[in-house]
Design a protein around this motif. Structure first.
Motif, PDB file in Angstrom:
ATOM      1  N   ALA A  51      45.989 122.009 -73.262  1.00  0.00           N
ATOM      2  CA  ALA A  51      46.049 121.338 -72.227  1.00  0.00           C
ATOM      3  C   ALA A  51      46.530 119.713 -72.463  1.00  0.00           C
ATOM      4  CB  ALA A  51      44.694 121.321 -71.451  1.00  0.00           C
ATOM      5  N   PRO A  52      46.577 119.172 -71.628  1.00  0.00           N
ATOM      6  CA  PRO A  52      47.026 117.594 -71.524  1.00  0.00           C
ATOM      7  C   PRO A  52      45.800 116.892 -72.361  1.00  0.00           C
ATOM      8  CG  PRO A  52      48.002 118.041 -69.726  1.00  0.00           C
ATOM      9  CD  PRO A  52      47.370 119.314 -70.273  1.00  0.00           C
TER      10      PRO A  52
ATOM     11  N   ILE B  38      38.202 119.891 -69.964  1.00  0.00           N
ATOM     12  CA  ILE B  38      37.580 120.331 -70.868  1.00  0.00           C
ATOM     13  C   ILE B  38      36.868 121.509 -71.013  1.00  0.00           C
ATOM     14  CG2 ILE B  38      36.798 117.742 -71.157  1.00  0.00           C
ATOM     15  CD1 ILE B  38      34.250 118.386 -69.484  1.00  0.00           C
ATOM     16  N   LEU B  39      36.447 121.944 -71.892  1.00  0.00           N
ATOM     17  CA  LEU B  39      35.820 123.555 -72.229  1.00  0.00           C
ATOM     18  C   LEU B  39      34.534 123.516 -72.379  1.00  0.00           C
ATOM     19  CD1 LEU B  39      37.193 126.558 -72.580  1.00  0.00           C
ATOM     20  CD2 LEU B  39      36.972 125.758 -75.023  1.00  0.00           C
ATOM     21  N   ILE B  40      33.694 124.450 -71.904  1.00  0.00           N
ATOM     22  CA  ILE B  40      32.376 124.629 -72.464  1.00  0.00           C
ATOM     23  C   ILE B  40      32.473 125.788 -73.465  1.00  0.00           C
ATOM     24  CG2 ILE B  40      31.675 126.459 -70.273  1.00  0.00           C
ATOM     25  CD1 ILE B  40      28.728 125.821 -70.853  1.00  0.00           C
TER      26      ILE B  40
ATOM     27  N   GLU C  45      18.360 133.433 -89.513  1.00  0.00           N
ATOM     28  CA  GLU C  45      18.524 132.938 -88.409  1.00  0.00           C
ATOM     29  C   GLU C  45      19.841 132.839 -87.698  1.00  0.00           C
ATOM     30  OE1 GLU C  45      18.205 127.926 -86.919  1.00  0.00           O
ATOM     31  OE2 GLU C  45      17.995 128.639 -88.958  1.00  0.00           O
ATOM     32  N   SER C  46      19.737 133.274 -86.495  1.00  0.00           N
ATOM     33  CA  SER C  46      20.882 133.262 -85.492  1.00  0.00           C
ATOM     34  C   SER C  46      20.696 132.718 -84.338  1.00  0.00           C
ATOM     35  CB  SER C  46      21.287 134.850 -85.373  1.00  0.00           C
ATOM     36  OG  SER C  46      22.510 134.854 -84.491  1.00  0.00           O
ATOM     37  N   VAL C  47      21.205 131.646 -84.049  1.00  0.00           N
ATOM     38  CA  VAL C  47      21.232 130.871 -82.631  1.00  0.00           C
ATOM     39  C   VAL C  47      22.467 130.648 -82.215  1.00  0.00           C
ATOM     40  CG1 VAL C  47      20.275 128.785 -81.789  1.00  0.00           C
ATOM     41  CG2 VAL C  47      19.190 129.828 -83.671  1.00  0.00           C
ATOM     42  N   LEU C  48      22.501 130.852 -80.947  1.00  0.00           N
ATOM     43  CA  LEU C  48      23.727 130.562 -80.104  1.00  0.00           C
ATOM     44  C   LEU C  48      23.727 128.893 -79.676  1.00  0.00           C
ATOM     45  CD1 LEU C  48      26.310 131.848 -78.643  1.00  0.00           C
ATOM     46  CD2 LEU C  48      24.837 132.268 -76.596  1.00  0.00           C
ATOM     47  N   HIS C  49      24.830 128.405 -79.851  1.00  0.00           N
ATOM     48  CA  HIS C  49      25.048 126.980 -79.462  1.00  0.00           C
ATOM     49  C   HIS C  49      25.944 126.791 -78.394  1.00  0.00           C
ATOM     50  CE1 HIS C  49      23.493 125.376 -83.730  1.00  0.00           C
ATOM     51  NE2 HIS C  49      22.679 125.740 -82.998  1.00  0.00           N
ATOM     52  N   TYR C  50      25.759 125.988 -77.491  1.00  0.00           N
ATOM     53  CA  TYR C  50      26.517 125.678 -76.418  1.00  0.00           C
ATOM     54  C   TYR C  50      26.861 124.196 -76.627  1.00  0.00           C
ATOM     55  CZ  TYR C  50      24.414 129.871 -73.984  1.00  0.00           C
ATOM     56  OH  TYR C  50      23.930 131.150 -73.762  1.00  0.00           O
ATOM     57  N   GLY C  51      28.032 123.867 -76.235  1.00  0.00           N
ATOM     58  CA  GLY C  51      28.575 122.581 -76.360  1.00  0.00           C
ATOM     59  C   GLY C  51      29.807 122.441 -75.279  1.00  0.00           C
ATOM     60  N   ILE C  52      30.498 121.201 -75.437  1.00  0.00           N
ATOM     61  CA  ILE C  52      31.663 120.915 -74.605  1.00  0.00           C
ATOM     62  C   ILE C  52      32.830 120.299 -75.698  1.00  0.00           C
ATOM     63  CG2 ILE C  52      32.650 119.203 -73.175  1.00  0.00           C
ATOM     64  CD1 ILE C  52      30.423 119.447 -71.278  1.00  0.00           C
ATOM     65  N   VAL C  53      34.035 120.971 -75.530  1.00  0.00           N
ATOM     66  CA  VAL C  53      35.114 120.344 -76.243  1.00  0.00           C
ATOM     67  C   VAL C  53      36.123 119.854 -75.282  1.00  0.00           C
ATOM     68  CG1 VAL C  53      34.476 121.577 -78.295  1.00  0.00           C
ATOM     69  CG2 VAL C  53      35.988 122.391 -76.782  1.00  0.00           C
ATOM     70  N   ALA C  54      37.065 119.073 -75.921  1.00  0.00           N
ATOM     71  CA  ALA C  54      38.288 118.408 -75.108  1.00  0.00           C
ATOM     72  C   ALA C  54      39.463 118.697 -76.119  1.00  0.00           C
ATOM     73  CB  ALA C  54      38.341 117.234 -74.837  1.00  0.00           C
ATOM     74  N   PRO C  55      40.633 118.970 -75.547  1.00  0.00           N
ATOM     75  CA  PRO C  55      42.025 119.131 -76.464  1.00  0.00           C
ATOM     76  C   PRO C  55      42.148 118.116 -77.623  1.00  0.00           C
ATOM     77  CG  PRO C  55      42.622 119.402 -74.203  1.00  0.00           C
ATOM     78  CD  PRO C  55      41.025 119.074 -74.100  1.00  0.00           C
TER      79      PRO C  55
ATOM     80  N   SER D 206      39.177 108.678 -63.127  1.00  0.00           N
ATOM     81  CA  SER D 206      39.502 108.243 -61.953  1.00  0.00           C
ATOM     82  C   SER D 206      39.949 109.399 -61.054  1.00  0.00           C
ATOM     83  CB  SER D 206      40.961 107.474 -62.071  1.00  0.00           C
ATOM     84  OG  SER D 206      42.010 108.142 -62.895  1.00  0.00           O
ATOM     85  N   ARG D 207      39.824 110.460 -61.512  1.00  0.00           N
ATOM     86  CA  ARG D 207      39.959 111.680 -60.712  1.00  0.00           C
ATOM     87  C   ARG D 207      39.073 112.846 -60.953  1.00  0.00           C
ATOM     88  NH1 ARG D 207      44.591 111.650 -64.035  1.00  0.00           N
ATOM     89  NH2 ARG D 207      44.749 113.683 -65.177  1.00  0.00           N
ATOM     90  N   PRO D 208      38.661 114.018 -60.394  1.00  0.00           N
ATOM     91  CA  PRO D 208      37.741 115.215 -60.708  1.00  0.00           C
ATOM     92  C   PRO D 208      38.346 115.718 -62.171  1.00  0.00           C
ATOM     93  CG  PRO D 208      38.521 115.270 -58.725  1.00  0.00           C
ATOM     94  CD  PRO D 208      39.303 114.288 -58.812  1.00  0.00           C
ATOM     95  N   ILE D 209      37.557 115.838 -62.991  1.00  0.00           N
ATOM     96  CA  ILE D 209      37.432 116.661 -64.276  1.00  0.00           C
ATOM     97  C   ILE D 209      37.231 118.192 -64.058  1.00  0.00           C
ATOM     98  CG2 ILE D 209      36.497 116.849 -66.526  1.00  0.00           C
ATOM     99  CD1 ILE D 209      35.546 113.656 -66.324  1.00  0.00           C
ATOM    100  N   THR D 210      38.073 118.986 -64.785  1.00  0.00           N
ATOM    101  CA  THR D 210      38.071 120.461 -64.631  1.00  0.00           C
ATOM    102  C   THR D 210      37.434 120.881 -65.917  1.00  0.00           C
ATOM    103  OG1 THR D 210      40.014 120.667 -63.643  1.00  0.00           O
ATOM    104  CG2 THR D 210      39.254 122.777 -64.641  1.00  0.00           C
ATOM    105  N   LEU D 211      36.188 121.612 -65.891  1.00  0.00           N
ATOM    106  CA  LEU D 211      35.239 122.064 -66.846  1.00  0.00           C
ATOM    107  C   LEU D 211      35.526 123.481 -66.817  1.00  0.00           C
ATOM    108  CD1 LEU D 211      33.320 122.140 -69.237  1.00  0.00           C
ATOM    109  CD2 LEU D 211      31.521 122.120 -67.681  1.00  0.00           C
TER     110      LEU D 211
END
Length: 327
Positions: free
Chosen positions: A86-87, A93-95, A251-261, A32-37
């Motif tokens: 964070a709450p 959320i975090l990249i 094998e060495s691969v960098l993974h990107y993702g999103i997590v939340a508290p 219902s409001r903006p999200i901070t990434l």
């Protein structure tokens, strides 16, 4: 039924109704409001670029803006720790990259547990590094590079973007599996590291794909030997993997993702996961990711949580064996 019993029953019924209705109301109103990434690094890096690519598409689907906030420092641990505390309401959320799982092994006071303090939302993409050598190094393949390192132990130097970075640990994994000794020279970022590689001040580097694309295509300042992923990169299909070029199993691969508290409502996690996976099916997003050698990697939250656990187990072992310590 007495008046007291009737009121108690009514309160119980209303409480039960609230328990069932609250999640539905949340699901209908979120967000219902903006999200901070939060991006735990300075603007302009690979994490920042990928965050902005997916945030734009997710914002449209959610009907609320996802605001990018860059908070650099201490290899990403400062911002990661802040998001962990964070709450847990779905609005912060975090990249994350593989550093989410790696940093607690590097920093004794990282201030977070990657498995306990976060709710995995979903993977975004994977990206290999590319093994580069200065033209003065006679190796034309990974097998030849290993042979040189064994014949002249401790003489090869490799640049990294900092102690404990994916670039550094990719090389440490390589050295451990090959049974060789190579000397680490850390830099503050890809630019200075690649400049010294081009200048011949270091012999080699396991560079991120995004930083190396132009150099590899140019072809005369550095020599690309292989990519570090489990399969060849669509950007350079003629470039073999390290595993097929002389070091099986690597094998060495960098993974990107999103997590939340941790504790973020499951409905918020599910909503974010759905719009993230939808964004990754977009031709536009896939094209923009591919420019920097990243490949979309949609997942469920459970699959990403398992990936974080696997990354922590893999890299903590390498860090311990190599004696890597954050500076």
């Amino acid at each position: 039924m007495t008046g007291f019993g009737w009121k108690t029953a009514l309160r119980s019924a209303l409480a039960l109704l609230f328990v069932w209705a609250a999640p539905l109301a949340f699901a209908q109103s979120y967000p219902s409001r903006p999200i901070t990434l939060v991006v735990p690094y300075a603007a302009g890096g690979g994490n920042d670029v990928i965050a902005r690519i997916v945030a734009e598409r997710m914002s449209t689907a959610l009907g609320q803006q996802i605001v990018i906030e860059n908070r650099g420092g201490a290899g990403g641990t400062i911002a990661t720790r802040q998001v962990a505390h964070a709450p847990p309401d779905g609005y912060t959320i975090l990249i994350a990259t593989s550093s989410l799982a790696i940093n607690p092994s590097l920093y004794p006071n990282a201030g977070y547990d990657p498995l306990k303090d976060f709710a995995a939302v979903g993977l975004i993409a994977s990206s290999s590094n590319v093994v580069l050598v200065h033209p003065s190094v006679p190796a034309k393949s990974i097998a030849e590079l290993i042979a040189i390192a064994k014949r002249e132990p401790g003489t090869l130097t490799f640049a990294s973007t900092g102690t404990g970075s994916s670039v550094h640990l990719s090389a440490e994994l390589f050295a451990a599996m090959a049974g060789i000794k190579i000397n680490h020279v850390p830099y503050k970022g890809s630019g200075p590291a690649l400049n010294d590689l081009i200048g011949g001040h270091v012999a080699m580097m396991f560079s991120t794909m995004a930083s190396a694309v132009g150099l590899v295509r140019e072809g005369n300042k550095v020599r690309a030997l292989a990519v570090t992923g489990g399969k060849r990169s669509p950007l350079f299909p003629d470039l073999p993997t390290v595993a097929e070029s002389g070091l099986p199993g690597y094998e060495s691969v960098l993974h990107y993702g999103i997590v939340a508290p941790a504790g973020t409502p499951p409905l918020a996690v599910a909503r974010l996961n759905a719009v993230l996976n939808s964004a990754l099916t977009s031709d536009e997003v896939q094209k923009r990711l591919s420019v920097d050698g990243a490949e979309p990697l949609p997942s469920t939250p459970d699959q990403y949580a398992a990936d974080i656990a696997a990354e922590q187990a893999k890299w903590s072992d390498i860090i311990r064996k190599a004696g890597v310590k954050a500076e």
